[in-house]
Design a protein around this motif. Sequence first.
Motif, PDB file in Angstrom:
ATOM      1  N   ALA A  28       0.839  -1.201   0.000  1.00  0.00           N
ATOM      2  CA  ALA A  28       0.000   0.000   0.000  1.00  0.00           C
ATOM      3  C   ALA A  28       0.876   1.254   0.000  1.00  0.00           C
ATOM      4  CB  ALA A  28      -0.947  -0.015   1.193  1.00  0.00           C
ATOM      5  N   GLU A  29       1.981   1.206   0.745  1.00  0.00           N
ATOM      6  CA  GLU A  29       2.942   2.320   0.732  1.00  0.00           C
ATOM      7  C   GLU A  29       3.582   2.453  -0.643  1.00  0.00           C
ATOM      8  OE1 GLU A  29       5.916   2.566   3.848  1.00  0.00           O
ATOM      9  OE2 GLU A  29       4.651   1.326   5.136  1.00  0.00           O
ATOM     10  N   ALA A  30       3.938   1.309  -1.231  1.00  0.00           N
ATOM     11  CA  ALA A  30       4.617   1.318  -2.532  1.00  0.00           C
ATOM     12  C   ALA A  30       3.714   1.827  -3.647  1.00  0.00           C
ATOM     13  CB  ALA A  30       5.110  -0.091  -2.862  1.00  0.00           C
ATOM     14  N   GLU A  31       2.409   1.733  -3.466  1.00  0.00           N
ATOM     15  CA  GLU A  31       1.464   2.191  -4.491  1.00  0.00           C
ATOM     16  C   GLU A  31       1.319   3.707  -4.521  1.00  0.00           C
ATOM     17  OE1 GLU A  31      -1.789  -0.213  -3.159  1.00  0.00           O
ATOM     18  OE2 GLU A  31      -1.349  -1.806  -4.607  1.00  0.00           O
ATOM     19  N   LYS A  32       1.856   4.398  -3.533  1.00  0.00           N
ATOM     20  CA  LYS A  32       1.742   5.855  -3.489  1.00  0.00           C
ATOM     21  C   LYS A  32       2.545   6.484  -4.631  1.00  0.00           C
ATOM     22  CE  LYS A  32       0.883   6.019   1.444  1.00  0.00           C
ATOM     23  NZ  LYS A  32       1.378   6.367   2.767  1.00  0.00           N
ATOM     24  N   PRO A  33       2.063   7.615  -5.158  1.00  0.00           N
ATOM     25  CA  PRO A  33       2.728   8.251  -6.305  1.00  0.00           C
ATOM     26  C   PRO A  33       4.185   8.657  -6.054  1.00  0.00           C
ATOM     27  CG  PRO A  33       0.550   9.191  -5.963  1.00  0.00           C
ATOM     28  CD  PRO A  33       0.824   8.291  -4.796  1.00  0.00           C
ATOM     29  N   ALA A  34       4.547   8.955  -4.821  1.00  0.00           N
ATOM     30  CA  ALA A  34       5.925   9.370  -4.529  1.00  0.00           C
ATOM     31  C   ALA A  34       6.937   8.244  -4.764  1.00  0.00           C
ATOM     32  CB  ALA A  34       6.029   9.867  -3.092  1.00  0.00           C
ATOM     33  N   VAL A  35       6.459   7.008  -4.733  1.00  0.00           N
ATOM     34  CA  VAL A  35       7.333   5.851  -4.983  1.00  0.00           C
ATOM     35  C   VAL A  35       7.277   5.550  -6.472  1.00  0.00           C
ATOM     36  CG1 VAL A  35       7.748   3.425  -4.465  1.00  0.00           C
ATOM     37  CG2 VAL A  35       6.905   4.957  -2.667  1.00  0.00           C
ATOM     38  N   ARG A  36       8.425   5.719  -7.142  1.00  0.00           N
ATOM     39  CA  ARG A  36       8.463   5.519  -8.590  1.00  0.00           C
ATOM     40  C   ARG A  36       8.978   4.142  -8.983  1.00  0.00           C
ATOM     41  NH1 ARG A  36      11.265  10.448  -8.288  1.00  0.00           N
ATOM     42  NH2 ARG A  36      12.994   9.431  -9.347  1.00  0.00           N
ATOM     43  N   ALA A  37       9.576   3.407  -8.040  1.00  0.00           N
ATOM     44  CA  ALA A  37      10.072   2.061  -8.323  1.00  0.00           C
ATOM     45  C   ALA A  37      10.121   1.285  -7.007  1.00  0.00           C
ATOM     46  CB  ALA A  37      11.455   2.101  -8.960  1.00  0.00           C
ATOM     47  N   LEU A  38      10.056  -0.024  -7.129  1.00  0.00           N
ATOM     48  CA  LEU A  38      10.057  -0.893  -5.955  1.00  0.00           C
ATOM     49  C   LEU A  38      11.131  -1.958  -6.108  1.00  0.00           C
ATOM     50  CD1 LEU A  38       8.744  -1.993  -3.311  1.00  0.00           C
ATOM     51  CD2 LEU A  38       7.193  -3.297  -4.780  1.00  0.00           C
ATOM     52  N   LEU A  39      11.907  -2.148  -5.050  1.00  0.00           N
ATOM     53  CA  LEU A  39      12.875  -3.234  -4.980  1.00  0.00           C
ATOM     54  C   LEU A  39      12.387  -4.210  -3.918  1.00  0.00           C
ATOM     55  CD1 LEU A  39      15.659  -4.519  -5.665  1.00  0.00           C
ATOM     56  CD2 LEU A  39      16.590  -3.197  -3.767  1.00  0.00           C
ATOM     57  N   LEU A  40      12.250  -5.471  -4.290  1.00  0.00           N
ATOM     58  CA  LEU A  40      11.793  -6.521  -3.393  1.00  0.00           C
ATOM     59  C   LEU A  40      12.930  -7.515  -3.205  1.00  0.00           C
ATOM     60  CD1 LEU A  40       9.372  -7.795  -1.865  1.00  0.00           C
ATOM     61  CD2 LEU A  40       8.748  -8.904  -4.017  1.00  0.00           C
ATOM     62  N   THR A  41      13.269  -7.814  -1.952  1.00  0.00           N
ATOM     63  CA  THR A  41      14.357  -8.746  -1.669  1.00  0.00           C
ATOM     64  C   THR A  41      14.056  -9.520  -0.395  1.00  0.00           C
ATOM     65  OG1 THR A  41      16.776  -8.961  -1.584  1.00  0.00           O
ATOM     66  CG2 THR A  41      15.798  -7.126  -0.340  1.00  0.00           C
ATOM     67  N   GLY A  42      14.964 -10.422  -0.043  1.00  0.00           N
ATOM     68  CA  GLY A  42      14.809 -11.212   1.168  1.00  0.00           C
ATOM     69  C   GLY A  42      16.006 -11.055   2.080  1.00  0.00           C
ATOM     70  N   ALA A  43      15.774 -11.161   3.373  1.00  0.00           N
ATOM     71  CA  ALA A  43      16.863 -11.085   4.358  1.00  0.00           C
ATOM     72  C   ALA A  43      17.539 -12.451   4.474  1.00  0.00           C
ATOM     73  CB  ALA A  43      16.310 -10.660   5.712  1.00  0.00           C
ATOM     74  N   GLY A  44      18.814 -12.427   4.776  1.00  0.00           N
ATOM     75  CA  GLY A  44      19.528 -13.679   5.015  1.00  0.00           C
ATOM     76  C   GLY A  44      19.964 -14.369   3.737  1.00  0.00           C
ATOM     77  N   ARG A  45      20.002 -15.697   3.804  1.00  0.00           N
ATOM     78  CA  ARG A  45      20.575 -16.476   2.707  1.00  0.00           C
ATOM     79  C   ARG A  45      19.572 -16.972   1.677  1.00  0.00           C
ATOM     80  NH1 ARG A  45      20.377 -22.076   3.734  1.00  0.00           N
ATOM     81  NH2 ARG A  45      19.388 -22.532   5.715  1.00  0.00           N
ATOM     82  N   GLY A  46      18.328 -16.515   1.763  1.00  0.00           N
ATOM     83  CA  GLY A  46      17.340 -16.939   0.779  1.00  0.00           C
ATOM     84  C   GLY A  46      16.335 -15.851   0.509  1.00  0.00           C
ATOM     85  N   PHE A  47      15.765 -15.874  -0.688  1.00  0.00           N
ATOM     86  CA  PHE A  47      14.727 -14.901  -1.014  1.00  0.00           C
ATOM     87  C   PHE A  47      13.412 -15.301  -0.353  1.00  0.00           C
ATOM     88  CE2 PHE A  47      11.132 -13.659  -3.701  1.00  0.00           C
ATOM     89  CZ  PHE A  47      11.208 -12.295  -3.502  1.00  0.00           C
ATOM     90  N   CYS A  48      12.869 -16.467  -0.714  1.00  0.00           N
ATOM     91  CA  CYS A  48      11.606 -16.918  -0.119  1.00  0.00           C
ATOM     92  C   CYS A  48      11.402 -18.395  -0.436  1.00  0.00           C
ATOM     93  CB  CYS A  48      10.445 -16.104  -0.653  1.00  0.00           C
ATOM     94  SG  CYS A  48       8.842 -16.637  -0.006  1.00  0.00           S
ATOM     95  N   ALA A  49      11.254 -19.190   0.593  1.00  0.00           N
ATOM     96  CA  ALA A  49      11.053 -20.635   0.428  1.00  0.00           C
ATOM     97  C   ALA A  49       9.584 -20.991   0.214  1.00  0.00           C
ATOM     98  CB  ALA A  49      11.596 -21.373   1.649  1.00  0.00           C
ATOM     99  N   GLY A  50       8.724 -19.997   0.007  1.00  0.00           N
ATOM    100  CA  GLY A  50       7.306 -20.267  -0.247  1.00  0.00           C
ATOM    101  C   GLY A  50       6.477 -20.149   1.018  1.00  0.00           C
ATOM    102  N   GLN A  51       5.477 -20.999   1.130  1.00  0.00           N
ATOM    103  CA  GLN A  51       4.575 -20.995   2.280  1.00  0.00           C
ATOM    104  C   GLN A  51       5.223 -21.737   3.442  1.00  0.00           C
ATOM    105  OE1 GLN A  51       1.485 -19.590   2.824  1.00  0.00           O
ATOM    106  NE2 GLN A  51       1.583 -20.404   4.871  1.00  0.00           N
TER     107      GLN A  51
END
Length: 123
Positions: free
Chosen positions: A40-63
């Motif tokens: 919801a924050e990223a959808e605001k007009p002031a944000v022109r690009a989004l970087l998505l990453t994960g902490a630690g040694r993996g991005f995301c192992a899923g559910q």
Amino acid sequence: MSDTILTEHFDGWMQITLNRPDRLNAFNDEMHVALSAALAEAEKPAVRALLLTGAGRGFCAGQDLEGRDPRKMSGPPDLGHTLSTLYNPLVQRLRSLAKPVVCAVNGVAAGAGANIVFSCDIV
């Protein structure tokens, strides 16, 4: 906001970090709620690009299946409900952002985590 998702704002762009490194950033219900708030924050007009990453040694192992363990539930988990109410809307939301979404994959991206990666513009 939950500490399962970290946000940082920079000049014109935002970084969202999946932050459950002890579980390879596997999603639980709390993390879904926190990510929705961050988007919801990223959808605001002031944000022109989004970087998505994960902490630690993996991005995301899923559910994180610990919360879907049938031995801890009164019946079998409804994984279709999980997909239709949590993951599908997340992927659609990322795809529909009117700004570039960059995914910095820093290790494993498995299951639903891979689908999140695939929904980004640049990996």
